[in-house]
Scaffold this active site. Sequence first.
Site, PDB file in Angstrom:
ATOM      1  N   HIS A 749      52.227  99.933  35.506  1.00 14.04           N
ATOM      2  CA  HIS A 749      51.319  98.789  35.483  1.00 14.04           C
ATOM      3  C   HIS A 749      52.026  97.574  34.898  1.00 14.04           C
ATOM      4  CE1 HIS A 749      48.353 102.147  35.768  1.00 14.04           C
ATOM      5  NE2 HIS A 749      47.730 101.278  36.558  1.00 14.04           N
ATOM      6  N   HIS A 789      45.254  91.119  37.311  1.00 11.14           N
ATOM      7  CA  HIS A 789      44.293  92.205  37.117  1.00 11.14           C
ATOM      8  C   HIS A 789      44.778  93.263  36.135  1.00 11.14           C
ATOM      9  CE1 HIS A 789      46.876  94.607  39.762  1.00 11.14           C
ATOM     10  NE2 HIS A 789      46.163  95.655  39.417  1.00 11.14           N
TER      11      HIS A 789
END
Length: 1149
Positions: A749, A789
């Site tokens: 991520h 995000h």
Amino acid sequence: MHGTVSRSSSSSNMTDVSSPAGGAASPVEIATSSSTAATTSASASSSKPLTNGANKTAISTAAGVTPGAAPGPGCAAIPASGSSGNQVKLEHHYRQSNNNRPAGSNRSSETKLRSPAGESDGASRLMTPAGSSSSPSQSPSQSQSQSQASIQTQTSQQDRLVKAPSTTASQQDVDEVARLFEEKPEAFEKWLTERAPPEALSRLQEFIENRKPHKRPSVTSDLFQQWMAASPTVQQKSPRSLSNSSASSLPECRRHLMDLDEGELFMELIRDVANELDIDVLCHKILVNVGLLTHADRGSLFLAKGTPTNKYLVAKLFDVTQKTALKDAVTRASAEEIIIPFGIGIAGMVAQTKQMINIKEAYKDARFNCEIDLKTGYKTNAILCMPICNYEGDIIGVAQIINKTNGCMEFDEHDVEIFRRYLTFCGIGIQNAQLFEMSVQEYRRNQILLNLARSIFEEQNNLECLVTKIMTEARELLKCERCSVFLVDLDCCEASHLEKIIEKPNQPATRAIKSADSFEEKKMRNRFTVLFELGGEYQAANVSRPSVSELSSSTLAQIAQFVATTGQTVNICDVIEWVRDHNQIRAEDEIDSTQAILCMPIMNAQKKVIGVAQLINKANGVPFTESDASIFEAFAIFCGLGIHNTQMYENACKLMAKQKVALECLSYHATASQDQTEKLTQDAIAEAESYNLYSFTFTDFELVDDDTCRAVLRMFMQCNLVSQFQIPYDVLCRWVLSVRKNYRPVKYHNWRHALNVAQTMFAMLKTGKMERFMTDLEILGLLVACLCHDLDHRGTNNAFQTKTESPLAILYTTSTMEHHHFDQCVMILNSEGNNIFQALSPEDYRSVMKTVESAILSTDLAMYFKKRNAFLELVENGEFDWQGEEKKDLLCGMMMTACDVSAIAKPWEVQHKVAKLVADEFFDQGDLEKLQLNTQPVAMMDRERKDELPKMQVGFIDVICLPLYRVLCDTFPWITPLYEGTLENRRNWQDLAEKVEMGLTWIDHDTIDKPVEEFAACADEEIKDIEFTVTTLNCNQQSQHGSEDSHTPEHQRSGSRLSMKKTGALGKAVRSKLSKTLYNSMDGSKPKTSLKLLESHVSEDMDDKSPTSPSQPQASGSMGRMSASSSTSSAGGQMVDKSKKRSKLCALL
């Protein structure tokens, strides 16, 4: 013309009030006639006459008229509502008023509304027709004829309203009156204020009061409300006692009682005290009434006070005669408070024994105290003293009467019996009055506590004002002379152990506290720093910071220190004796003026002593009671809440200031440098095709970090967002670099993942033609949301944040990380030089921020599952219009999830590398859970269960990815590549999962480094020394000699899912799947190398075996363990038919 009022003493009279010409007309005419005329006019009136003896009253009411309406051309007694029920209520009230009149009153009235001739507007006036007055000699029939003639002279409009024998007005009459009232309401108001007679106004008032909802009857309601509405000085006196307070008026109002016999007098005096709830007035009435019943000269009443173990009598009223005013009696009793312990004196003995005492000659009784007589000059002869008990038989008071006034020298048995009977009822009244007084006090206490609670919130930023207000309320309610509050130095309480050692360098470095010094140590920790003092009623509060020497020399401060140290409440009656009994108190000041002290600790929510509250000296000189302590405890609790709340507020303000400083520092360091921004601004941006941005097979593996930022800029340019929303190019470059900077270097991520998600959104908008369903502002919001995000992702999921109770989990209870990502996005946008939305209008800014927030929160899979069913329902219903707000939100949410998991649709060579990154990050979180939480992580995060990852990947695709992509491509067929890529990768993962389950394919690495296809799919390449293990297939059979083959390794045979390298047995299910895999591998010309190896080993083994070989029994299906290498593979290639070898292999399997 002003109205005139004529009154006569005859049996019939009329009142006439006429309106001035052209002025407001009178809507009401009240005609007062004789009783016979009223009886006759009943037939022509709209209501029945009401009779009360000789008086008869006829009331005509026009239905549908309200008091505020304008008058109309009709006849009405009093404006009323349209129902006849209101008329009945009015008649009922009038009947009651007639019944309450004295006998012989000869006043009857007939009320009508009539219009005089010549007034076309329907106005009416109050008038007396000629000839209406009749002499006393007139007969009833003559009076009746004159009354009827008077009615017949009215106008036709009046006749329409007053018709015989109808009892209600017609709807036409009601409409006419209502019309006039609506047209000229000011005329009716002017008539009411200027010309309406008092009798009409009083009846109208009765009618209005009758229409109000009736309150529930209560004996104490009116008195209680009147009591609470009065001022504090008035509350000390009964409202109904003021009129009877004068000495001269008391005999006058009781003169009629002398005409009653004894029984009637007794009942009348009982009624006199039955509903009296003021304790002072009640005691005064009791003494006056007892004197009237027994012919006593004067009396006294004592009330019982104190605790069950220390009871005493207090003189409520003393030496009250029948001429003593209430105010004088209360004042004298308050000025000279007489306290008599139980068992002392005459009243004390009666209270203790509950027995009556009747003394004929007081001076001969040893219990009599003659000091009162010496002071007043009054001589006491006879005394009758009797207890007052409640319904449970407990003593609540003592009543005492002195000397007879009717010439007798002593109280006889008759007096004793009357006194006893009357005091029985008085006991009930006294207890009721005491309960009422307690309820009033409790009400006042509750109001004070509510005000204190309100003050806590109002004064939370000013501690001095709050404490002063609490002290003032406590002093007023508890009636004390002084009040003090000591506050503890909280910084001293929270000092570290190192600071304590520095303060006391000679002490050993230990946390143990010696028992001999425990009290002194506690005193040091509870050092007072602030003192609030409040003196008399007109003295202002004093706030000081006393020094250590001042605290040590003050007795009050030492007592407060003792309370703070022990945490106990002390109620001191004798301060000197209490200090003498406590050696810890070593004060130097004088305490002669201090009589009683009530001292209580103030604690916060953690039960820590944060202060001490102190009350000094009751106003009347008596000690503080348990009731005072309980009330003071409430003040201490509220004081603690207020202090704690104020300190929390101050701490919150400090933390907010620190947060602002931290945000400024974070904003500075989170923003890209000026050099990086200028470099990116000057770089040339390649076309979208060179970055492969339009393709769903885009990969970032070949891009350097600077190219990733250029690819993002190209996406904004291709969507025409820079020019459309006037985004400064340097601001856009700085924002992209800042976003990249705020991603942490976690394994998956990270910034590269955000880039891939944004590229997939770009491909869906352009290649997938989804931009036709979106506005430019929504496209801008979606791209920003994709890039932001996962900002500041820590490599752990929401569940981990909740388990570890991290600050993020406390700040956000749901979608923890997603809320944090959005907050970081807002923080970057608010940083100087990073607001790419700066040219938007306020409305557009709110809209795009709403899109960004909703899109980022939609990346939480929990939100996806909530929205999925609603989206599927729309698709199944054939929805094609996605422009609604809710439908657009659902579509954007599904698109965000599709982009977030789009790595599953990449080509296989990209997919398995991304899977390795995801697995590494998950395994790191699992290691943290084992280390920090000491818990077993779930399978996908457990490094020891990494062999189950292919199977879990299949489950992830089946549950989330395939259903999502299937419904999207069914609705929007241009994004079918996502569905097809996911389907292909599912087949690859399924194949790998089956091989892993059989144990044939798994590389023993910490991560998914090399899929099995890398060494098994290339049959043309030369195989170099790959060790391969084939175990016994028929492992459960033993040799005829009862022993296994010597070449078979020892192993555990119970598991069916272990790899062939670790075990020597395969279960039935595994052999079946292996057979299926082998058949599937026979697709033609180039079988897989693994299959060739297996066939080679099996053929060699079968060729080496002889049916008659003595060393290998035929019943044994054992096969030796062999090592396969390239040389073995080539050397073992005997002339054996390939199909024959495959059939033999299948037979063995």
